[in-house]
Scaffold this motif. Structure first.
Motif, short mmCIF file in Angstrom:
data_model
loop_
_atom_site.label_atom_id
_atom_site.label_comp_id
_atom_site.label_asym_id
_atom_site.label_seq_id
_atom_site.Cartn_x
_atom_site.Cartn_y
_atom_site.Cartn_z
N ARG A 99 3.04 0.22 -22.34
CA ARG A 99 3.58 0.94 -21.07
C ARG A 99 2.94 2.31 -20.93
O ARG A 99 3.17 2.85 -19.71
CB ARG A 99 5.22 0.86 -21.62
N LYS A 100 2.77 3.25 -21.95
CA LYS A 100 2.19 4.54 -21.79
C LYS A 100 0.71 4.41 -21.27
O LYS A 100 0.58 5.29 -20.44
CB LYS A 100 2.17 5.07 -23.44
N VAL A 101 0.23 3.59 -21.53
CA VAL A 101 -1.36 3.32 -20.94
C VAL A 101 -1.18 3.10 -19.41
O VAL A 101 -1.85 3.76 -18.70
CB VAL A 101 -1.94 2.16 -21.84
N SER A 102 -0.39 2.05 -19.25
CA SER A 102 0.12 1.92 -17.81
C SER A 102 0.44 3.11 -16.89
O SER A 102 0.01 3.24 -15.84
CB SER A 102 0.98 0.64 -17.58
N TRP A 103 1.41 3.68 -17.51
CA TRP A 103 1.86 4.98 -16.75
C TRP A 103 0.88 6.16 -16.55
O TRP A 103 1.01 7.05 -15.66
CB TRP A 103 3.14 5.37 -17.25
N ARG A 104 -0.06 6.14 -17.43
CA ARG A 104 -1.33 7.02 -17.43
C ARG A 104 -2.04 6.69 -16.51
O ARG A 104 -2.36 7.70 -15.58
CB ARG A 104 -1.79 7.38 -18.71
N ILE A 105 -2.75 5.60 -16.36
CA ILE A 105 -3.84 5.35 -15.49
C ILE A 105 -3.62 4.45 -14.04
O ILE A 105 -4.31 4.66 -13.25
CB ILE A 105 -4.86 4.34 -16.16
N LEU A 106 -2.55 3.52 -14.14
CA LEU A 106 -2.27 2.82 -12.87
C LEU A 106 -1.90 3.49 -11.70
O LEU A 106 -2.13 3.50 -10.53
CB LEU A 106 -1.14 1.73 -13.16
N PRO A 107 -0.96 4.56 -11.80
CA PRO A 107 -0.57 5.43 -10.84
C PRO A 107 -1.84 6.01 -10.01
O PRO A 107 -1.81 5.93 -8.91
CB PRO A 107 0.37 6.47 -11.17
N VAL A 108 -2.62 6.56 -10.91
CA VAL A 108 -3.91 7.26 -10.27
C VAL A 108 -4.76 6.28 -9.46
O VAL A 108 -5.21 6.26 -8.46
CB VAL A 108 -4.70 7.74 -11.32
N LEU A 109 -4.95 5.10 -10.15
CA LEU A 109 -5.55 3.85 -9.36
C LEU A 109 -5.04 3.50 -8.08
O LEU A 109 -5.80 3.36 -7.17
CB LEU A 109 -5.98 2.84 -10.42
N CYS A 110 -3.70 3.21 -8.21
CA CYS A 110 -2.86 2.71 -7.08
C CYS A 110 -3.02 3.54 -6.02
O CYS A 110 -3.31 3.05 -4.77
CB CYS A 110 -1.46 2.38 -7.49
N VAL A 111 -2.91 4.79 -6.16
CA VAL A 111 -2.67 5.87 -4.92
C VAL A 111 -4.18 5.86 -4.39
O VAL A 111 -4.32 5.81 -3.14
CB VAL A 111 -2.38 7.14 -5.42
N CYS A 112 -5.22 5.78 -5.12
CA CYS A 112 -6.59 5.84 -4.55
C CYS A 112 -6.83 4.39 -4.00
O CYS A 112 -7.52 4.37 -2.88
CB CYS A 112 -7.77 5.72 -5.78
N TYR A 113 -6.08 3.08 -4.22
CA TYR A 113 -6.57 2.03 -3.78
C TYR A 113 -5.78 2.05 -2.43
O TYR A 113 -6.04 1.50 -1.36
CB TYR A 113 -5.79 0.92 -4.65
N VAL A 114 -4.39 2.70 -2.36
CA VAL A 114 -3.70 3.10 -0.94
C VAL A 114 -4.80 3.45 0.03
O VAL A 114 -4.91 3.21 1.27
CB VAL A 114 -2.54 3.55 -1.27
N PHE A 115 -5.37 4.47 -0.20
CA PHE A 115 -6.21 5.24 0.64
C PHE A 115 -7.50 4.51 0.99
O PHE A 115 -7.85 4.50 2.16
CB PHE A 115 -6.65 6.73 0.21
#
Length: 443
Positions: free
Chosen positions: A18-34
């Motif tokens: 959960r800690k790993v996911s909250w650290r890396i996934l939000p960044v990657l997801c925002v980049c993917y939206v753009f």
């Protein structure tokens, strides 16, 4: 000195990931939206560009295809270099260059300039998706990577819910501001933010667990132990083995057929709906409905597939639902309400199939070979973007409507459903290919 632990319990493991996911996934997801915005904003921009610049449907179809030609040519080379260069530098380079290239679309005046700029946007974005997929293999064992991958891809499915009304608003309210057309503002406002995003990704992400200072020593030891246990004796030892694995190419073919419909709708859905008498703003709002239902269905279907461990029928049924939705959309060429209902059904099927599909590569790929194998799969899939919009544009020009295109898109999804169900039936893939990973069930 870190101690090797063998007593990691379920609660500790859950908290760790959960800690790993909250650290890396939000960044990657925002980049993917753009990434979604800069790939598909041309679909909205054309609503004004066709009148102001005199571009035809064929010009837009070729311009969209030019993006994916550049993307496909540089996808595998980018990912082959990624393990040497590092994920952070690779993402920094990709995001800054594609953002600047996308923003530079404001200077387009001729079809040739349009083709060249779209080509370079594709070149600069190449390697982003397979790079992220490879990056996730550095953080998650196989039993957890499906959920992480699904969350990442959900951002692509969720993006239209934000992108469609935003595009309509930008092109309506900013048209003429500072002597710029609405379509120029669209390219600027969706391209330039990628520059600070690239810097943010470089600063916030770590190359891997060993470099993650935001993990405690104990968490780092636990994570490395879980990953080493998961990879022991699995996957291809060399990149070349993954590239020549028949299952990798079969997965590429299947995702090619699925995203055939995804890309076609992304670029031509605004034109389809506007042709029914909707305004640009109404098109933006109406287009969010299929996306909203699609992302909801993908989350539910993906969660159920993870829970049961079953992939084959989850994918096959979802893809067939998408095919039915596409086919039904052809029945109501002038009814916007029924068309949106049918496109919603198609979106539910395609989004669910897409989410389930990306649980498959992790069953046959791991370690450095995953970078090459995933790049092959995504390159084949993305190459449909060079075919689908161009084909839809050509068919629209020949027939005067979208009915023939919807037949083709429906057929592609139906073929994907049948091929997946047949090829990945119990034990079939293992008998077809003899490789170190072939003992892993793909179904």
């Amino acid at each position: 000195m870190d101690l090797v632990r063998t007593d990691i319990n379920e609660d500790e493991e859950r908290r760790l990931f959960r800690k790993v996911s909250w650290r890396i996934l939000p960044v990657l997801c925002v980049c993917y939206v753009f990434s979604f915005l800069d790939r598909t904003n041309v679909g909205y921009a054309q609503l004004q560009m066709r009148d102001e610049l005199g571009f035809s449907d064929a010009v837009f179809g070729l311009g969209v295809s030019a993006f994916f030609i550049g993307y496909a040519l540089f996808e595998v080379p980018s990912n082959m270099l990624l393990p040497r260069i590092g994920v952070r530098k690779t993402l920094l380079r990709i995001l800054i260059l594609w953002g600047l290239a996308s923003a530079a679309m404001v200077f387009v005046e001729t079809p040739t300039q349009f083709y060249i700029m779209r080509f370079f946007v594709g070149v600069f974005e190449a390697g982003f998706v397979p790079g992220v997929l490879y990056y996730l293999t550095l953080w998650y064992p196989k039993r957890r990577i499906a959920q992480a991958t699904a969350i990442f891809y959900m951002s692509y499915t969720l993006a239209p819910i934000l992108a469609d009304p935003a595009a309509g608003a930008i092109m309506t309210w900013l048209d003429g501001a500072l002597q710029l057309h609405g379509w120029q503002w669209l390219y600027l406002l969706e391209g330039l933010p990628c520059v600070p995003l690239g810097i943010m990704a470089y600063l916030l992400l770590s190359e891997g667990p060993k470099e993650a200072r935001w993990l405690t020593d104990r968490e780092r030891t636990d994570l490395e132990q879980l990953l080493s246990q998961d990879r022991a004796g699995h996957g291809h030892a060399r990149m070349r083995d993954a590239v020549f694995d028949a299952r990798v190419w079969m997965l590429g073919l299947i995702v090619f057929l699925v995203v055939f419909g995804v890309f076609a709708l992304s670029f031509w859905k605004p034109t389809l709906l506007k042709g029914m008498g909707l305004t640009v703003m109404q098109v933006g709002l109406a287009a969010t409905i299929p996306a909203l239902f699609g992302v909801t269905a993908a989350i539910l279907v993906g969660r159920h597939s993870d829970k049961t461990g079953e992939r084959r029928w989850h994918f096959a049924i979802a893809a067939m639902v998408g095919a039915v939705g596409m086919l039904c959309a052809s029945v109501f060429p002038q009814d916007p309400v029924m068309t949106i209902v049918c496109l919603t059904l198609a979106s539910i099927g395609m989004s669910s199939a897409y989410a389930v599909f990306w649980a498959m590569p992790a069953t046959i790929l791991s370690g450095p070979s995953a970078a090459a194998g995933i790049a092959v799969i995504t390159t084949i899939g993305s190459s449909s973007g060079a075919v689908a919009p161009l084909l839809v544009g050509a068919l629209k020009t020949l027939t005067g409507g979208f009915t023939a295109s919807l037949y083709v898109l429906s057929g592609a999804l139906a073929c994907a459903s049948v091929i997946f169900a047949y090829y990945f039936r119990d034990g079939a893939a293992a008998r077809r290919v003899a490789s170190p990973a072939s003992h892993t069930s793909a179904a």
